[in-house]
Design a protein around this motif. Structure first.
Motif, PDB file in Angstrom:
ATOM      1  N   ALA A 121       0.798  -1.254  -0.126  1.00 42.48           N
ATOM      2  CA  ALA A 121      -0.110  -0.112   0.071  1.00 42.48           C
ATOM      3  C   ALA A 121       0.899   1.306  -0.028  1.00 42.48           C
ATOM      4  O   ALA A 121       1.898   1.280   0.490  1.00 42.48           O
ATOM      5  CB  ALA A 121      -0.854   0.143   1.200  1.00 42.48           C
ATOM      6  N   LEU A 122       0.472   2.211  -0.505  1.00 44.50           N
ATOM      7  CA  LEU A 122       0.962   3.496  -0.779  1.00 44.50           C
ATOM      8  C   LEU A 122       0.325   4.664  -0.143  1.00 44.50           C
ATOM      9  O   LEU A 122      -0.712   4.781  -0.683  1.00 44.50           O
ATOM     10  CB  LEU A 122       1.343   3.957  -2.224  1.00 44.50           C
ATOM     11  N   SER A 123       0.508   5.388   0.982  1.00 35.42           N
ATOM     12  CA  SER A 123      -0.443   6.145   1.575  1.00 35.42           C
ATOM     13  C   SER A 123      -0.110   7.563   0.893  1.00 35.42           C
ATOM     14  O   SER A 123       1.090   7.721   0.375  1.00 35.42           O
ATOM     15  CB  SER A 123      -0.208   6.453   3.070  1.00 35.42           C
ATOM     16  N   PRO A 124      -1.009   8.405   0.548  1.00 30.52           N
ATOM     17  CA  PRO A 124      -0.647   9.933   0.218  1.00 30.52           C
ATOM     18  C   PRO A 124       0.347  10.692   0.671  1.00 30.52           C
ATOM     19  O   PRO A 124       0.111  10.550   2.078  1.00 30.52           O
ATOM     20  CB  PRO A 124      -2.080  10.400   0.038  1.00 30.52           C
ATOM     21  N   PRO A 125       1.097  11.443   0.298  1.00 33.81           N
ATOM     22  CA  PRO A 125       2.097  12.170   1.050  1.00 33.81           C
ATOM     23  C   PRO A 125       1.568  13.345   1.928  1.00 33.81           C
ATOM     24  O   PRO A 125       0.427  13.677   1.256  1.00 33.81           O
ATOM     25  CB  PRO A 125       2.987  12.932  -0.028  1.00 33.81           C
ATOM     26  N   VAL A 126       2.048  13.558   2.926  1.00 32.70           N
ATOM     27  CA  VAL A 126       1.703  14.526   3.776  1.00 32.70           C
ATOM     28  C   VAL A 126       3.051  15.691   3.745  1.00 32.70           C
ATOM     29  O   VAL A 126       3.978  15.215   3.570  1.00 32.70           O
ATOM     30  CB  VAL A 126       1.276  14.269   5.254  1.00 32.70           C
ATOM     31  N   ILE A 127       2.906  16.800   3.888  1.00 32.43           N
ATOM     32  CA  ILE A 127       3.600  17.925   3.913  1.00 32.43           C
ATOM     33  C   ILE A 127       3.965  18.525   5.397  1.00 32.43           C
ATOM     34  O   ILE A 127       2.991  18.752   6.346  1.00 32.43           O
ATOM     35  CB  ILE A 127       3.355  19.084   3.072  1.00 32.43           C
ATOM     36  N   LEU A 128       5.349  18.482   5.446  1.00 29.33           N
ATOM     37  CA  LEU A 128       5.982  19.247   6.765  1.00 29.33           C
ATOM     38  C   LEU A 128       6.666  20.583   6.266  1.00 29.33           C
ATOM     39  O   LEU A 128       7.542  20.424   5.372  1.00 29.33           O
ATOM     40  CB  LEU A 128       6.763  18.356   7.531  1.00 29.33           C
ATOM     41  N   GLU A 129       6.436  21.583   6.780  1.00 34.13           N
ATOM     42  CA  GLU A 129       7.200  22.697   6.233  1.00 34.13           C
ATOM     43  C   GLU A 129       7.861  23.590   7.236  1.00 34.13           C
ATOM     44  O   GLU A 129       8.669  24.425   6.922  1.00 34.13           O
ATOM     45  CB  GLU A 129       5.887  23.870   5.749  1.00 34.13           C
ATOM     46  N   ASP A 130       8.442  22.658   8.264  1.00 30.76           N
ATOM     47  CA  ASP A 130       9.396  23.174   9.230  1.00 30.76           C
ATOM     48  C   ASP A 130      10.744  22.201   9.144  1.00 30.76           C
ATOM     49  O   ASP A 130      10.549  21.074   9.247  1.00 30.76           O
ATOM     50  CB  ASP A 130       8.803  23.276  10.728  1.00 30.76           C
ATOM     51  N   ALA A 131      11.672  22.956   9.248  1.00 29.61           N
ATOM     52  CA  ALA A 131      12.969  22.368   9.402  1.00 29.61           C
ATOM     53  C   ALA A 131      12.895  21.647  10.874  1.00 29.61           C
ATOM     54  O   ALA A 131      12.634  22.641  11.849  1.00 29.61           O
ATOM     55  CB  ALA A 131      14.253  23.232   9.237  1.00 29.61           C
ATOM     56  N   ARG A 132      13.111  20.569  10.869  1.00 27.11           N
ATOM     57  CA  ARG A 132      13.125  19.745  12.186  1.00 27.11           C
ATOM     58  C   ARG A 132      14.151  18.885  12.332  1.00 27.11           C
ATOM     59  O   ARG A 132      14.518  18.043  11.412  1.00 27.11           O
ATOM     60  CB  ARG A 132      11.887  19.511  12.788  1.00 27.11           C
ATOM     61  N   CYS A 133      14.361  18.105  13.574  1.00 25.34           N
ATOM     62  CA  CYS A 133      15.252  17.153  13.801  1.00 25.34           C
ATOM     63  C   CYS A 133      14.640  15.898  14.587  1.00 25.34           C
ATOM     64  O   CYS A 133      13.858  16.277  15.637  1.00 25.34           O
ATOM     65  CB  CYS A 133      16.458  17.600  14.486  1.00 25.34           C
ATOM     66  N   ILE A 134      14.600  14.818  14.370  1.00 25.31           N
ATOM     67  CA  ILE A 134      13.838  13.704  14.872  1.00 25.31           C
ATOM     68  C   ILE A 134      14.816  12.682  15.330  1.00 25.31           C
ATOM     69  O   ILE A 134      15.631  12.193  14.710  1.00 25.31           O
ATOM     70  CB  ILE A 134      12.767  13.138  13.851  1.00 25.31           C
TER      71      ILE A 134
END
Length: 175
Positions: A121-134
């Motif tokens: 399965a391929l989920s639709p992309p979601v967008i993050l607009e902040d630079a961040r570190c995980i």
């Protein structure tokens, strides 16, 4: 939870190949090189705009394409060259461009895994607009590669097992 991290190098190779093809076809950009990082990186560094989609089934990964703005601007200019962008709508079209490029790359990758006996399965992309570190939780696997072009870099990060995170890469405690 039986997560098979040995699939990651195969997924990385497929994504690198398809990224090379899509950037050449859509943005007339050549991939100059790619640096692959180990499969147990401690943290992921995301750029200004990141499109995240999931591959399900036996792969069970979230894959984040984090674009340097310079690269995304070039891709955006090429794919929107023949359309008129309404006033004030450029940010929306920029996000949609990133999502569509990622969707195309991952859609093409699913064909590379046809010999896997289960549906992917391929989920639709979601967008993050902040630079961040995980930072990587103890029970997760992170892998990463940088794909370089003359116009900038896209960092592709692999996060598994998919069930440990929501679609925005927030860790979900097993409950």
């Amino acid at each position: 939870m039986a997560f098979n991290k040995t699939i990651i190098p195969r997924v990385m190779a497929s994504i690198l190949s398809q990224t090379r093809n899509v950037l050449q076809a859509e943005a007339v950009l050549a991939v100059e090189g790619a640096e692959t990082f180990e499969c147990d990186v401690e943290k992921l560094q995301l750029h200004d705009l990141t499109a995240i989609a999931g591959l399900g089934g036996p792969i069970s990964l979230l894959i984040a394409f984090s674009f340097e703005r310079s690269l995304l601007d070039v891709i955006f200019a090429k794919v929107t060259a023949d359309i008129e962008i309404p006033e004030g709508e450029k940010p929306l079209y920029l996000r949609e461009t990133a999502a569509e490029i990622v969707n195309t790359i991952l859609g093409l990758c699913t064909a590379d895994f046809q010999n896997i006996e289960q549906t992917i399965a391929l989920s639709p992309p979601v967008i993050l607009e902040d630079a961040r570190c995980i930072h990587r939780p103890r029970n997760a696997v992170f892998a990463s590669m940088r794909v370089r072009t003359e116009k900038g870099v896209v960092t592709v990060s692999f996060v598994g097992p998919r069930e440990l995170f929501d679609e925005y890469l927030n860790y979900q405690m097993a409950g």
